[in-house]
Design an enzyme around this catalytic site. Structure first.
Site, PDB file in Angstrom:
ATOM      1  N   ASP A 180      43.702  33.969  54.679  1.00 37.97           N
ATOM      2  CA  ASP A 180      43.402  32.469  54.120  1.00 37.97           C
ATOM      3  C   ASP A 180      44.552  31.213  53.815  1.00 37.97           C
ATOM      4  O   ASP A 180      45.430  32.050  54.227  1.00 37.97           O
ATOM      5  CB  ASP A 180      42.359  32.531  53.211  1.00 37.97           C
ATOM      6  CG  ASP A 180      41.953  31.161  52.052  1.00 37.97           C
ATOM      7  OD1 ASP A 180      41.814  30.430  52.643  1.00 37.97           O
ATOM      8  OD2 ASP A 180      41.592  30.910  51.166  1.00 37.97           O
TER       9      ASP A 180
ATOM     10  N   HIS B  78      38.227  23.663  44.769  1.00 41.71           N
ATOM     11  CA  HIS B  78      38.688  24.713  44.539  1.00 41.71           C
ATOM     12  C   HIS B  78      38.860  25.534  43.543  1.00 41.71           C
ATOM     13  O   HIS B  78      39.201  24.669  41.854  1.00 41.71           O
ATOM     14  CB  HIS B  78      39.866  25.412  44.744  1.00 41.71           C
ATOM     15  CG  HIS B  78      40.457  25.507  46.306  1.00 41.71           C
ATOM     16  ND1 HIS B  78      41.810  24.945  47.069  1.00 41.71           N
ATOM     17  CD2 HIS B  78      40.665  25.782  47.497  1.00 41.71           C
ATOM     18  CE1 HIS B  78      42.049  24.709  48.706  1.00 41.71           C
ATOM     19  NE2 HIS B  78      40.907  25.886  48.575  1.00 41.71           N
ATOM     20  N   GLY B  79      38.035  26.310  42.955  1.00 39.08           N
ATOM     21  CA  GLY B  79      38.049  26.625  41.532  1.00 39.08           C
ATOM     22  C   GLY B  79      36.632  25.727  41.279  1.00 39.08           C
ATOM     23  O   GLY B  79      36.010  25.250  41.846  1.00 39.08           O
TER      24      GLY B  79
ATOM     25  N   HIS C 231      36.561  24.007  51.980  1.00 35.43           N
ATOM     26  CA  HIS C 231      36.686  24.883  50.461  1.00 35.43           C
ATOM     27  C   HIS C 231      36.573  24.509  49.977  1.00 35.43           C
ATOM     28  O   HIS C 231      35.681  23.499  49.907  1.00 35.43           O
ATOM     29  CB  HIS C 231      38.753  24.660  51.104  1.00 35.43           C
ATOM     30  CG  HIS C 231      38.782  25.409  52.094  1.00 35.43           C
ATOM     31  ND1 HIS C 231      39.780  26.869  52.116  1.00 35.43           N
ATOM     32  CD2 HIS C 231      38.912  25.347  53.239  1.00 35.43           C
ATOM     33  CE1 HIS C 231      40.919  27.133  52.596  1.00 35.43           C
ATOM     34  NE2 HIS C 231      39.723  26.169  53.922  1.00 35.43           N
ATOM     35  N   GLY C 232      36.830  24.830  48.962  1.00 37.81           N
ATOM     36  CA  GLY C 232      35.988  25.080  47.499  1.00 37.81           C
ATOM     37  C   GLY C 232      33.952  25.121  47.337  1.00 37.81           C
ATOM     38  O   GLY C 232      33.589  23.896  46.511  1.00 37.81           O
TER      39      GLY C 232
ATOM     40  N   ASN D  92      34.010  28.723  52.046  1.00 41.09           N
ATOM     41  CA  ASN D  92      34.447  29.281  51.406  1.00 41.09           C
ATOM     42  C   ASN D  92      34.140  29.845  50.025  1.00 41.09           C
ATOM     43  O   ASN D  92      34.020  28.902  49.477  1.00 41.09           O
ATOM     44  CB  ASN D  92      36.209  28.796  50.890  1.00 41.09           C
ATOM     45  CG  ASN D  92      36.774  29.069  53.061  1.00 41.09           C
ATOM     46  OD1 ASN D  92      36.165  29.496  54.202  1.00 41.09           O
ATOM     47  ND2 ASN D  92      38.526  28.839  52.786  1.00 41.09           N
TER      48      ASN D  92
ATOM     49  N   THR E 142      36.023  31.518  43.963  1.00 40.84           N
ATOM     50  CA  THR E 142      36.252  32.073  42.414  1.00 40.84           C
ATOM     51  C   THR E 142      34.672  32.292  42.138  1.00 40.84           C
ATOM     52  O   THR E 142      34.656  33.450  41.025  1.00 40.84           O
ATOM     53  CB  THR E 142      35.857  30.872  41.959  1.00 40.84           C
ATOM     54  OG1 THR E 142      37.259  30.152  42.209  1.00 40.84           O
ATOM     55  CG2 THR E 142      35.816  30.216  40.348  1.00 40.84           C
TER      56      THR E 142
END
Length: 295
Positions: A82, A180-181, A208-209, A230, A233
């Protein structure tokens, strides 16, 4: 079975309207849980590694975990690197057994990003592995990379076409409003942008995220071309919280294997939920059948 290249797998996913779940492994236990969750649904899965995970363990250790889990498994398993900015690490991963690598040069201007990505394209071709690259800046925190909302840049479809045409990517990571997160508010995902980028590039999109997005958002994104989603988290939280919950329920149990198994079961359940949510159920056999036909 041997680890598989990500490129034909994601092409199959995009062509058949599902997405392959990609999880950032933490250790051998989470790696095994990913593969076993996929087996239970006869689905493909992508085991991802961050740069810091490789730094903490080693290339050799991580490859041994994933190969051990995959070699006796009937489902397709990808080992993917990644977000990575280090060309030396990228090449070592490709040489060590990763079947997909990602260069993240998205913080740089277009021409510089493309130039660095072309260097990684040469590495991917040298080792016959899949490749992911990113254009646009996805907000949020991913390992040690932080992109503030004010600095995030959504991907332009015309630039995306130029970028993808030059690279022959297995997966294209782009900024479409995800982060992200965990989300602080309701995410505003630009579905029209996803569709426009997919039509322009015809390249499987990596979303992503994924942590915190609704089922409806996943479904709309996948229908418009997202072929890899993805999840990182969410796994980190379950990894820690499952141990906390077990210790609260059984504070006097000091048998490590029971604690480890509780963590394994919680992670496996999380993985299975997302794999099925993304439409991966029974797609493992379907993908392998197309590979035999094309052999």
């Amino acid at each position: 079975m041997p680890l598989v290249n990500m490129k034909p797998l994601l092409r199959h996913a995009m062509d058949n309207g599902y997405a392959v779940a990609a999880f950032n492994l933490v250790d051998y236990n989470t790696t095994k849980a990913m593969v076993k969750a996929a087996e239970g649904l006869n689905a493909p899965v992508i085991c991802q590694t961050s740069s810091k995970t490789i730094d903490y363990y080693s290339h050799e250790e991580i490859v041994s975990w994933v190969r051990t889990c995959a070699e006796n498994s009937p489902v397709p398993v990808v080992l993917h690197l990644d977000h990575c900015k280090n060309l030396d690490m990228i090449e070592k991963c490709a040489a060590s057994g990763w079947t997909s690598i990602m260069i993240d040069a998205s913080e740089f201007p277009f021409d510089e990003n493309l130039a660095m990505s072309k260097q990684v394209r040469e590495i991917a071709e040298k080792y016959n592995v899949g490749m992911e690259a990113e254009l646009g800046q996805i907000m949020g925190v991913e390992d040690d990379m932080v992109v503030d909302e004010a600095d995030s840049v959504l991907t332009d479809p015309a630039d995306a076409k130029t970028f993808c045409d030059a690279l022959d990517l297995s997966a294209f990571a782009c900024a479409v409003g995800t982060a992200h997160g965990y989300y602080k508010g309701d995410p505003v995902v630009d579905f029209d942008r996803i569709e426009a980028i997919n039509k322009a590039t015809r390249t499987p999109m990596a979303l992503h995220g994924g942590t915190g997005l609704s089922d409806e958002t996943f479904a709309k994104a996948i229908a418009r071309g997202a072929a890899k989603v993805n999840i990182s988290t969410n796994l980190k939280h379950v990894f820690i919280e499952s141990v906390d919950e077990y210790r609260k329920a059984k504070p006097n149990d000091y048998e490590p294997l029971r604690v480890i198994d509780a963590q394994y079961q919680a992670c496996k359940e999380l993985f299975a939920t997302f794999i099925e949510k993304f439409g991966g159920k029974d797609q493992g056999a379907a993908f392998l059948a197309t590979q035999r036909e094309n052999a």
